[in-house]
Design a protein around this motif. Structure first.
Motif, PDB file in Angstrom:
ATOM      1  N   ASN A  79       0.850  -1.216   0.000  1.00 34.92           N
ATOM      2  CA  ASN A  79       0.000   0.000   0.000  1.00 34.92           C
ATOM      3  C   ASN A  79       0.873   1.249   0.000  1.00 34.92           C
ATOM      4  O   ASN A  79       1.250   1.755   1.071  1.00 34.92           O
ATOM      5  CB  ASN A  79      -0.902   0.024   1.239  1.00 34.92           C
ATOM      6  N   PRO A  80       1.191   1.771  -1.196  1.00 35.95           N
ATOM      7  CA  PRO A  80       2.107   2.917  -1.271  1.00 35.95           C
ATOM      8  C   PRO A  80       1.661   4.108  -0.422  1.00 35.95           C
ATOM      9  O   PRO A  80       2.493   4.795   0.160  1.00 35.95           O
ATOM     10  CB  PRO A  80       2.115   3.274  -2.757  1.00 35.95           C
ATOM     11  N   SER A  81       0.335   4.327  -0.298  1.00 36.03           N
ATOM     12  CA  SER A  81      -0.067   5.526   0.463  1.00 36.03           C
ATOM     13  C   SER A  81       0.217   5.307   1.959  1.00 36.03           C
ATOM     14  O   SER A  81       0.665   6.224   2.657  1.00 36.03           O
ATOM     15  CB  SER A  81      -1.531   5.886   0.224  1.00 36.03           C
ATOM     16  N   PHE A  82       0.008   4.068   2.463  1.00 36.42           N
ATOM     17  CA  PHE A  82       0.346   3.795   3.869  1.00 36.42           C
ATOM     18  C   PHE A  82       1.863   3.837   4.058  1.00 36.42           C
ATOM     19  O   PHE A  82       2.360   4.365   5.056  1.00 36.42           O
ATOM     20  CB  PHE A  82      -0.215   2.435   4.308  1.00 36.42           C
ATOM     21  N   ASN A  83       2.605   3.315   3.074  1.00 37.61           N
ATOM     22  CA  ASN A  83       4.078   3.342   3.137  1.00 37.61           C
ATOM     23  C   ASN A  83       4.570   4.789   3.299  1.00 37.61           C
ATOM     24  O   ASN A  83       5.423   5.093   4.135  1.00 37.61           O
ATOM     25  CB  ASN A  83       4.637   2.722   1.847  1.00 37.61           C
ATOM     26  N   ARG A  84       3.945   5.702   2.507  1.00 38.85           N
ATOM     27  CA  ARG A  84       4.336   7.125   2.564  1.00 38.85           C
ATOM     28  C   ARG A  84       3.974   7.711   3.934  1.00 38.85           C
ATOM     29  O   ARG A  84       4.763   8.398   4.568  1.00 38.85           O
ATOM     30  CB  ARG A  84       3.619   7.886   1.455  1.00 38.85           C
ATOM     31  N   LEU A  85       2.742   7.410   4.387  1.00 38.48           N
ATOM     32  CA  LEU A  85       2.260   7.918   5.685  1.00 38.48           C
ATOM     33  C   LEU A  85       3.212   7.475   6.799  1.00 38.48           C
ATOM     34  O   LEU A  85       3.621   8.268   7.659  1.00 38.48           O
ATOM     35  CB  LEU A  85       0.857   7.336   5.931  1.00 38.48           C
ATOM     36  N   PHE A  86       3.596   6.190   6.773  1.00 37.59           N
ATOM     37  CA  PHE A  86       4.470   5.631   7.810  1.00 37.59           C
ATOM     38  C   PHE A  86       5.860   6.283   7.758  1.00 37.59           C
ATOM     39  O   PHE A  86       6.375   6.752   8.773  1.00 37.59           O
ATOM     40  CB  PHE A  86       4.592   4.106   7.614  1.00 37.59           C
ATOM     41  N   ASN A  87       6.455   6.350   6.540  1.00 36.01           N
ATOM     42  CA  ASN A  87       7.812   6.889   6.440  1.00 36.01           C
ATOM     43  C   ASN A  87       7.853   8.386   6.769  1.00 36.01           C
ATOM     44  O   ASN A  87       8.810   8.861   7.382  1.00 36.01           O
ATOM     45  CB  ASN A  87       8.399   6.620   5.044  1.00 36.01           C
ATOM     46  N   ASP A  88       6.795   9.122   6.382  1.00 38.70           N
ATOM     47  CA  ASP A  88       6.747  10.558   6.717  1.00 38.70           C
ATOM     48  C   ASP A  88       6.658  10.739   8.227  1.00 38.70           C
ATOM     49  O   ASP A  88       7.283  11.638   8.802  1.00 38.70           O
ATOM     50  CB  ASP A  88       5.525  11.235   6.079  1.00 38.70           C
ATOM     51  N   ALA A  89       5.862   9.867   8.896  1.00 34.92           N
ATOM     52  CA  ALA A  89       5.716   9.970  10.356  1.00 34.92           C
ATOM     53  C   ALA A  89       7.062   9.745  11.023  1.00 34.92           C
ATOM     54  O   ALA A  89       7.465  10.500  11.918  1.00 34.92           O
ATOM     55  CB  ALA A  89       4.700   8.951  10.856  1.00 34.92           C
ATOM     56  N   MET A  90       7.777   8.726  10.589  1.00 31.67           N
ATOM     57  CA  MET A  90       9.072   8.413  11.210  1.00 31.67           C
ATOM     58  C   MET A  90      10.076   9.535  10.931  1.00 31.67           C
ATOM     59  O   MET A  90      10.877   9.890  11.798  1.00 31.67           O
ATOM     60  CB  MET A  90       9.608   7.070  10.688  1.00 31.67           C
ATOM     61  N   ALA A  91      10.023  10.106   9.717  1.00 31.67           N
ATOM     62  CA  ALA A  91      10.956  11.194   9.380  1.00 31.67           C
ATOM     63  C   ALA A  91      10.677  12.416  10.268  1.00 31.67           C
ATOM     64  O   ALA A  91      11.603  13.085  10.733  1.00 31.67           O
ATOM     65  CB  ALA A  91      10.835  11.556   7.900  1.00 31.67           C
ATOM     66  N   GLY A  92       9.383  12.690  10.541  1.00 35.42           N
ATOM     67  CA  GLY A  92       9.031  13.827  11.409  1.00 35.42           C
ATOM     68  C   GLY A  92       9.666  13.660  12.785  1.00 35.42           C
ATOM     69  O   GLY A  92      10.243  14.593  13.345  1.00 35.42           O
ATOM     70  N   ASP A  93       9.597  12.442  13.302  1.00 35.78           N
ATOM     71  CA  ASP A  93      10.176  12.153  14.620  1.00 35.78           C
ATOM     72  C   ASP A  93      11.699  12.286  14.578  1.00 35.78           C
ATOM     73  O   ASP A  93      12.338  12.691  15.550  1.00 35.78           O
ATOM     74  CB  ASP A  93       9.771  10.733  15.027  1.00 35.78           C
ATOM     75  N   SER A  94      12.289  11.996  13.403  1.00 35.26           N
ATOM     76  CA  SER A  94      13.755  12.011  13.292  1.00 35.26           C
ATOM     77  C   SER A  94      14.345  13.417  13.325  1.00 35.26           C
ATOM     78  O   SER A  94      15.553  13.582  13.433  1.00 35.26           O
ATOM     79  CB  SER A  94      14.188  11.340  11.983  1.00 35.26           C
ATOM     80  N   GLN A  95      13.475  14.455  13.191  1.00 37.96           N
ATOM     81  CA  GLN A  95      14.024  15.810  13.205  1.00 37.96           C
ATOM     82  C   GLN A  95      14.717  16.133  14.527  1.00 37.96           C
ATOM     83  O   GLN A  95      15.553  17.021  14.583  1.00 37.96           O
ATOM     84  CB  GLN A  95      12.910  16.817  12.908  1.00 37.96           C
ATOM     85  N   MET A  96      14.388  15.350  15.575  1.00 37.55           N
ATOM     86  CA  MET A  96      15.064  15.601  16.859  1.00 37.55           C
ATOM     87  C   MET A  96      16.504  15.083  16.860  1.00 37.55           C
ATOM     88  O   MET A  96      17.257  15.332  17.789  1.00 37.55           O
ATOM     89  CB  MET A  96      14.274  15.054  18.037  1.00 37.55           C
ATOM     90  N   MET A  97      16.885  14.374  15.775  1.00 40.06           N
ATOM     91  CA  MET A  97      18.252  13.823  15.703  1.00 40.06           C
ATOM     92  C   MET A  97      19.321  14.908  15.834  1.00 40.06           C
ATOM     93  O   MET A  97      20.397  14.678  16.374  1.00 40.06           O
ATOM     94  CB  MET A  97      18.469  13.102  14.360  1.00 40.06           C
ATOM     95  N   SER A  98      19.006  16.126  15.313  1.00 37.51           N
ATOM     96  CA  SER A  98      20.019  17.185  15.386  1.00 37.51           C
ATOM     97  C   SER A  98      20.325  17.540  16.842  1.00 37.51           C
ATOM     98  O   SER A  98      21.444  17.909  17.176  1.00 37.51           O
ATOM     99  CB  SER A  98      19.597  18.413  14.590  1.00 37.51           C
ATOM    100  N   LEU A  99      19.305  17.410  17.715  1.00 34.01           N
ATOM    101  CA  LEU A  99      19.546  17.677  19.140  1.00 34.01           C
ATOM    102  C   LEU A  99      20.420  16.582  19.739  1.00 34.01           C
ATOM    103  O   LEU A  99      21.301  16.854  20.564  1.00 34.01           O
ATOM    104  CB  LEU A  99      18.218  17.749  19.904  1.00 34.01           C
ATOM    105  N   VAL A 100      20.188  15.332  19.301  1.00 33.82           N
ATOM    106  CA  VAL A 100      21.004  14.218  19.798  1.00 33.82           C
ATOM    107  C   VAL A 100      22.448  14.431  19.363  1.00 33.82           C
ATOM    108  O   VAL A 100      23.381  14.309  20.158  1.00 33.82           O
ATOM    109  CB  VAL A 100      20.481  12.864  19.239  1.00 33.82           C
TER     110      VAL A 100
END
Ligand code: SAM
Ligand SMILES: O=c1cc(-c2ccc(O)cc2)oc2c(O)c(O)ccc12
Length: 368
Positions: free
Chosen positions: A172-193
């Motif tokens: 399901n490409p649309s769920f794949n996109r939804l999932f990967n976008d969600a994880m990428a949003g969370d990854s923005q805190m990596m710069s603080l790490v």
């Protein structure tokens, strides 16, 4: 007299218990109301207004019929009480008791904006995450939890949707996109790490981000350490058609078969997706992949460490919610330090170091 007191005590205990039950069984009403506010784009409207927005202005910006004003007010009252918005007097009327009031964003709703200057690489954007968690694909499995206990599927997700989550994402490409976008949003805190833990990455010349999704963790690492080379390793459908650069490569594959070689193997939010047996297999693949030279060579893990003794009650509760979420969606779990240590030692690693307190997560270095 004593009897009367006893009765009051018993009654108040009963009423408290009733309120406790109602609070928990209706928890979903707050998440669904927040989901509605996000669907309508209310945080962005409040932000773009530039000053506190009155309920009438909000109704007008949303193009709602005027007779929905009171209903919207009730939704906003719940979300204000839950600290997603706050209410303040309009400017220049601060002293006037009867002055009009308007809604403004809080720290939480600032993280839920669509795309504004407030969203920078340092601040996680949790809108894609909220969209994922409130999506039917994620909500439906919870209704199958009881049935799953008596069934043979390895996850509740599979009981609900017929196939495991990673296969569902592939189909399901649309769920794949939804999932990967969600994880990428969370990854923005990596710069603080990275900012807080420079020394952990210094000296690492090559790093593989296993289960690295669309590569935001790697890009943030490369900004801070441009001499490093990073390989984002994930399932083929996740890394298909990604744009590579001089020092950023994407490799599709299966971490249970083999992991590309590097000085450091990095996992963020990956190992909690898997059972102990599977984590053991992955850690063994890491030992084969790591280039152990001098003091180089380690696994770096960002994941939760459950610590009931030292964490605040609410933090432990959230970690336990994630633990059940990992059971519902995938075959994973959240682990205590003792449980992590057992896996590291069984996989043949000698030492580890935990740096706690990246919100809910810790950074764990595992050495030969
Ligand atoms: C929860 S996401 C974490 C993504 C990213 N590390 C982050 O922090 O945002 C887990 C990732 O593991 C990947 N994954 C699942 N099974 C895998 C496998 N067998 N081999 C490699 N990656 C896998 C998924 O595609 C997904 O991108
Ligand atoms: O829904 C989730 C959430 C996470 C997650 C988000 C933020 C954290 O600080 C830790 C974990 O991870 C997930 C995950 O790994 C998965 O496979 C499915 C869903 C989620």
């Amino acid at each position: 007299m004593d009897l009367d007191q006893g009765c009051k005590g018993e009654a108040s205990e009963l009423f408290e218990a009733q309120a406790h039950i109602y609070r928990h069984i209706f928890n979903y009403a707050t998440s669904m109301s927040l989901g509605c506010a996000l669907e309508l784009g209310i945080p962005d409207i409040v932000h773009n207004h530039g000053q506190p927005i009155t309920i009438q202005e909000l109704v007008s910006k949303l193009n709602l019929p005027i007779d929905k004003t009171l209903h919207l007010h009730r939704l906003m009252r719940l979300l204000t009480h839950s600290k997603f918005f706050s209410v303040t007097k309009l400017p220049n009327n601060q002293e006037d008791e009867d002055a009009k009031e308007g809604y403004v964003l809080t720290a939480s709703s600032k993280l839920l904006l669509k795309n504004t200057s407030i969203n920078s690489q340092n601040v996680p954007n949790l809108l894609p995450f909220a969209n994922l968690v409130l999506d039917n694909v994620f909500v439906t499995p919870w209704q199958f939890l009881g049935k799953w206990f008596y069934g043979n599927e390895s996850t509740v997700f599979e009981t609900a949707h017929g196939i495991p989550m990673w296969e569902f994402a592939n189909k399901n490409p649309s769920f794949n996109r939804l999932f990967n976008d969600a994880m990428a949003g969370d990854s923005q805190m990596m710069s603080l790490v990275v900012k807080d833990c420079q020394e952990i990455f210094e000296g690492v010349e090559s790093l593989v981000d296993v289960g690295g999704g669309t590569g935001l963790n790697a890009k943030i690492l490369l900004e801070a350490f441009p001499h490093m080379t990073c390989t984002v390793f994930d399932l083929p459908h996740v890394v298909a058609n990604m744009i590579e650069t001089r020092n950023l490569k994407y490799v599709g594959g299966d971490m249970f078969s083999s992991i590309p070689s590097a000085d450091a193997i990095f996992f963020k939010n990956v190992l909690h997706n898997w059972s102990d047996d599977n984590v053991l297999k992955i850690l063994k693949r890491c030992r084969e992949a790591i280039r152990f030279e001098g003091d180089k060579g380690k696994v770096i893990i960002i994941d939760m460490v459950v610590d009931e003794k030292h964490d605040q009650h609410e933090i432990t509760e959230t970690k336990m919610v994630f633990d059940v979420l990992m059971m519902v969606l995938v075959t994973g779990r959240e682990r205590t330090e003792v449980e992590w240590e057992k896996l590291f030692l069984e996989a043949g690693f000698g030492q580890y170091k935990i740096t706690p307190n990246f919100g809910l997560r810790s950074l764990i270095e595992v050495f030969p």
